[in-house]
Write a protein that holds these residues in place. Structure first.
Motif, PDB file in Angstrom:
ATOM      1  N   THR A  77      17.898  -0.787   1.759  1.00  0.00           N
ATOM      2  CA  THR A  77      16.638  -1.053   2.455  1.00  0.00           C
ATOM      3  C   THR A  77      15.546  -1.405   1.465  1.00  0.00           C
ATOM      4  OG1 THR A  77      17.268   0.569   4.126  1.00  0.00           O
ATOM      5  CG2 THR A  77      14.958  -0.080   4.056  1.00  0.00           C
ATOM      6  N   VAL A  78      15.508  -0.665   0.375  1.00  0.00           N
ATOM      7  CA  VAL A  78      14.490  -0.889  -0.654  1.00  0.00           C
ATOM      8  C   VAL A  78      14.813  -2.139  -1.460  1.00  0.00           C
ATOM      9  CG1 VAL A  78      13.368   0.091  -2.678  1.00  0.00           C
ATOM     10  CG2 VAL A  78      14.019   1.570  -0.775  1.00  0.00           C
TER      11      VAL A  78
ATOM     12  N   ASN B 154       0.814  -1.216   0.000  1.00  0.00           N
ATOM     13  CA  ASN B 154       0.000   0.000   0.000  1.00  0.00           C
ATOM     14  C   ASN B 154       0.848   1.268   0.000  1.00  0.00           C
ATOM     15  OD1 ASN B 154      -2.513  -1.422   0.208  1.00  0.00           O
ATOM     16  ND2 ASN B 154      -2.034  -1.797   2.369  1.00  0.00           N
ATOM     17  N   SER B 155       2.070   1.183   0.509  1.00  0.00           N
ATOM     18  CA  SER B 155       2.939   2.354   0.605  1.00  0.00           C
ATOM     19  C   SER B 155       4.359   1.960   0.209  1.00  0.00           C
ATOM     20  CB  SER B 155       2.917   2.923   2.036  1.00  0.00           C
ATOM     21  OG  SER B 155       3.689   4.100   2.117  1.00  0.00           O
ATOM     22  N   PRO B 156       4.666   1.921  -1.084  1.00  0.00           N
ATOM     23  CA  PRO B 156       5.977   1.452  -1.537  1.00  0.00           C
ATOM     24  C   PRO B 156       7.141   2.320  -1.097  1.00  0.00           C
ATOM     25  CG  PRO B 156       4.696   2.364  -3.362  1.00  0.00           C
ATOM     26  CD  PRO B 156       3.763   2.228  -2.208  1.00  0.00           C
ATOM     27  N   ASN B 157       6.858   3.522  -0.596  1.00  0.00           N
ATOM     28  CA  ASN B 157       7.914   4.394  -0.086  1.00  0.00           C
ATOM     29  C   ASN B 157       8.195   4.147   1.396  1.00  0.00           C
ATOM     30  OD1 ASN B 157       9.833   6.514  -0.451  1.00  0.00           O
ATOM     31  ND2 ASN B 157       8.418   7.990   0.444  1.00  0.00           N
ATOM     32  N   ASN B 158       7.611   3.105   1.954  1.00  0.00           N
ATOM     33  CA  ASN B 158       7.739   2.711   3.368  1.00  0.00           C
ATOM     34  C   ASN B 158       7.586   3.876   4.349  1.00  0.00           C
ATOM     35  OD1 ASN B 158      10.899   2.363   2.254  1.00  0.00           O
ATOM     36  ND2 ASN B 158      10.798   3.492   4.177  1.00  0.00           N
ATOM     37  N   LYS B 159       6.571   4.701   4.091  1.00  0.00           N
ATOM     38  CA  LYS B 159       6.251   5.816   4.983  1.00  0.00           C
ATOM     39  C   LYS B 159       4.767   5.786   5.329  1.00  0.00           C
ATOM     40  CE  LYS B 159      10.360   7.845   4.527  1.00  0.00           C
ATOM     41  NZ  LYS B 159      11.305   8.029   5.648  1.00  0.00           N
TER      42      LYS B 159
END
Length: 235
Positions: free
Chosen positions: A230-231, A46-51
């Motif tokens: 991380t990504v 849902n949030s590929p930017n991990n935020k």
């Protein structure tokens, strides 16, 4: 029903404010960013930017099944258009709101965020960085103060522009800002604080995160120690 993936951060507060003001039914899914829950595979879908925040609208306008939205500005715009609330339909008034929404997401948020980092969390005192971001935060406060000189809310009527900016002004003391220097901004902040929807949103924050005290070394590692790996490889 809207699922809100949330932690009590300024960007998270934006969305609970909207949901409370609009009276929408929603469910909070806590994402403890100090424990690294933002890197979980389910959340990244849902949030590929991990935020945080992110939402999943289980009843979107197109009726084609659940719709996920990430980035707080995009979420506010989506919800405003979905509900026809807090965003004018007349083109010039709408542009006013959108300009100030993007001013917040591109300027006030990132600059105040760096202010928070170097003033509160950096492992060493870097005077140049502190001075740089404290001064830029003050400049942005002055811009908003001037804007509010002749109007109650940022774009005239209460809108998503106010919801976006308010949570970033709340921690003004931690940003080393003196509101006595910004009287119109101070008046607006007090107006926002008095809104029942805003009060309910901040009450939700206390329910979600009841921890007190400073940030642990492990939380700092998780929040501030990420890079491209991380990504590419995961936490």
């Amino acid at each position: 029903m809207i699922d809100l993936y949330y932690w009590p951060t300024p960007n998270g507060h934006k969305i609970t404010i909207f949901l409370e003001e609009a009276g929408l039914t929603y469910r909070i899914v806590p994402i403890n960013i100090g424990k690294g829950e933002q890197f979980a595979e389910d959340f990244l879908r849902n949030s590929p930017n991990n935020k945080v925040p992110a939402i999943v609208d289980n009843n979107p306008p197109d009726g084609k099944g659940p719709l996920s939205v990430f980035e707080s500005g995009a979420i506010l715009l989506y919800l405003a258009e979905k509900t026809h609330s807090f965003l004018p339909s007349e083109v010039r008034n709408k542009v006013e709101v959108l300009q100030w929404l993007f001013w917040q997401v591109a300027g006030l948020g990132p600059m105040a965020g760096q202010n928070h980092h170097f003033v509160q969390y950096a492992p060493e005192v870097i005077p140049y960085a502190i001075d740089r971001y404290v001064k830029e935060t003050a400049r942005l406060y002055a811009v908003l103060n001037k804007r509010l000189e002749d109007r109650e809310y940022i774009a005239g009527g209460y809108s998503i522009a106010d919801m976006a900016s308010y949570p970033w002004i709340v921690p003004h003391e931690k940003q080393r800002q003196n509101l006595q220097s910004f009287p119109h901004l101070k008046r607006w902040l007090q107006t926002m604080e008095s809104r029942p929807g805003v009060q309910r949103a901040y009450a939700k924050a206390k329910e979600v995160n009841q921890e007190s005290g400073g940030m642990s070394a492990e939380a700092k590692r998780i929040l501030f120690g990420q890079d491209a790996g991380t990504v590419q490889k995961g936490k």
